[in-house]
Scaffold this motif. Sequence first.
Motif, PDB file in Angstrom:
ATOM      1  N   LEU A  81       3.523   6.500  -5.122  1.00  0.00           N
ATOM      2  CA  LEU A  81       3.383   6.838  -6.541  1.00  0.00           C
ATOM      3  C   LEU A  81       2.214   7.789  -6.792  1.00  0.00           C
ATOM      4  CD1 LEU A  81       3.942   3.285  -8.048  1.00  0.00           C
ATOM      5  CD2 LEU A  81       5.486   5.248  -8.259  1.00  0.00           C
ATOM      6  N   ASN A  82       1.290   7.865  -5.843  1.00  0.00           N
ATOM      7  CA  ASN A  82       0.074   8.667  -5.994  1.00  0.00           C
ATOM      8  C   ASN A  82      -0.154   9.525  -4.748  1.00  0.00           C
ATOM      9  OD1 ASN A  82      -1.175   7.231  -8.524  1.00  0.00           O
ATOM     10  ND2 ASN A  82      -0.525   5.593  -7.144  1.00  0.00           N
ATOM     11  N   PRO A  83       0.672  10.538  -4.513  1.00  0.00           N
ATOM     12  CA  PRO A  83       0.539  11.317  -3.282  1.00  0.00           C
ATOM     13  C   PRO A  83      -0.773  12.096  -3.178  1.00  0.00           C
ATOM     14  CG  PRO A  83       2.156  12.318  -4.754  1.00  0.00           C
ATOM     15  CD  PRO A  83       1.765  11.009  -5.353  1.00  0.00           C
ATOM     16  N   LEU A 133      -4.823   5.150 -10.817  1.00  0.00           N
ATOM     17  CA  LEU A 133      -3.690   5.000  -9.912  1.00  0.00           C
ATOM     18  C   LEU A 133      -2.475   4.558 -10.698  1.00  0.00           C
ATOM     19  CD1 LEU A 133      -5.190   2.947  -6.938  1.00  0.00           C
ATOM     20  CD2 LEU A 133      -4.594   5.352  -6.929  1.00  0.00           C
ATOM     21  N   LYS A 134      -1.323   5.132 -10.393  1.00  0.00           N
ATOM     22  CA  LYS A 134      -0.067   4.647 -10.959  1.00  0.00           C
ATOM     23  C   LYS A 134       0.366   3.469 -10.103  1.00  0.00           C
ATOM     24  CE  LYS A 134       1.282   9.303 -12.164  1.00  0.00           C
ATOM     25  NZ  LYS A 134       2.160  10.419 -11.780  1.00  0.00           N
ATOM     26  N   LEU A 135       0.720   2.357 -10.752  1.00  0.00           N
ATOM     27  CA  LEU A 135       1.146   1.170 -10.008  1.00  0.00           C
ATOM     28  C   LEU A 135       2.633   0.875 -10.185  1.00  0.00           C
ATOM     29  CD1 LEU A 135      -1.856  -1.241 -10.591  1.00  0.00           C
ATOM     30  CD2 LEU A 135      -1.460   0.326  -8.709  1.00  0.00           C
ATOM     31  N   VAL A 147       0.846  -1.192   0.000  1.00  0.00           N
ATOM     32  CA  VAL A 147       0.000   0.000   0.000  1.00  0.00           C
ATOM     33  C   VAL A 147       0.886   1.248   0.000  1.00  0.00           C
ATOM     34  CG1 VAL A 147      -1.694   1.311   1.335  1.00  0.00           C
ATOM     35  CG2 VAL A 147      -1.946  -1.155   1.102  1.00  0.00           C
ATOM     36  N   SER A 148       1.984   1.203   0.753  1.00  0.00           N
ATOM     37  CA  SER A 148       2.880   2.359   0.818  1.00  0.00           C
ATOM     38  C   SER A 148       3.492   2.676  -0.547  1.00  0.00           C
ATOM     39  CB  SER A 148       3.975   2.135   1.851  1.00  0.00           C
ATOM     40  OG  SER A 148       4.729   0.983   1.529  1.00  0.00           O
ATOM     41  N   THR A 149       3.713   1.655  -1.378  1.00  0.00           N
ATOM     42  CA  THR A 149       4.242   1.878  -2.724  1.00  0.00           C
ATOM     43  C   THR A 149       3.217   2.624  -3.570  1.00  0.00           C
ATOM     44  OG1 THR A 149       5.550  -0.144  -2.588  1.00  0.00           O
ATOM     45  CG2 THR A 149       5.133   0.741  -4.793  1.00  0.00           C
ATOM     46  N   ILE A 150       1.964   2.186  -3.499  1.00  0.00           N
ATOM     47  CA  ILE A 150       0.909   2.851  -4.270  1.00  0.00           C
ATOM     48  C   ILE A 150       0.740   4.293  -3.803  1.00  0.00           C
ATOM     49  CG2 ILE A 150      -1.550   2.846  -4.837  1.00  0.00           C
ATOM     50  CD1 ILE A 150      -1.464  -0.210  -4.634  1.00  0.00           C
TER      51      ILE A 150
END
Length: 111
Positions: A93-95, A108-110, A87-90
């Motif tokens: 990438l999507n602040p 969402l950018k994955l 989840v922290s990665t997503i």
Amino acid sequence: MQRTRKAITRLLAVLAVVAAFIAIYVVVLNGTKSSGDGKGRGNQPTKQAGKGKSNGKPKKQIKTPATYKIKEGDTLQAIAGRYGLRVSTILGLNPEIDAQSLAVGAKLKLR
């Protein structure tokens, strides 16, 4: 004799109530620890796609797309689990995304 019976009966009643509270506590505690629905895990890593219990059939490895269009009922935990991400990665990438209220149709950018 009658007084002794009443005392024993009252003691057993108290013990039964205490045992019931302990049983409820254990059930609730185990239910929150083993919940596999992805709720309440925060930024902990999720299961990798294709791993877990095997029923003899090989599971397909889902390739992570560059973007994902949010659908009704999606959660970041579910999306992360589907593609083997954190989840922290997503979120990194999507602040601009609010994890608590995802907008249906937003991308969402994955990776």
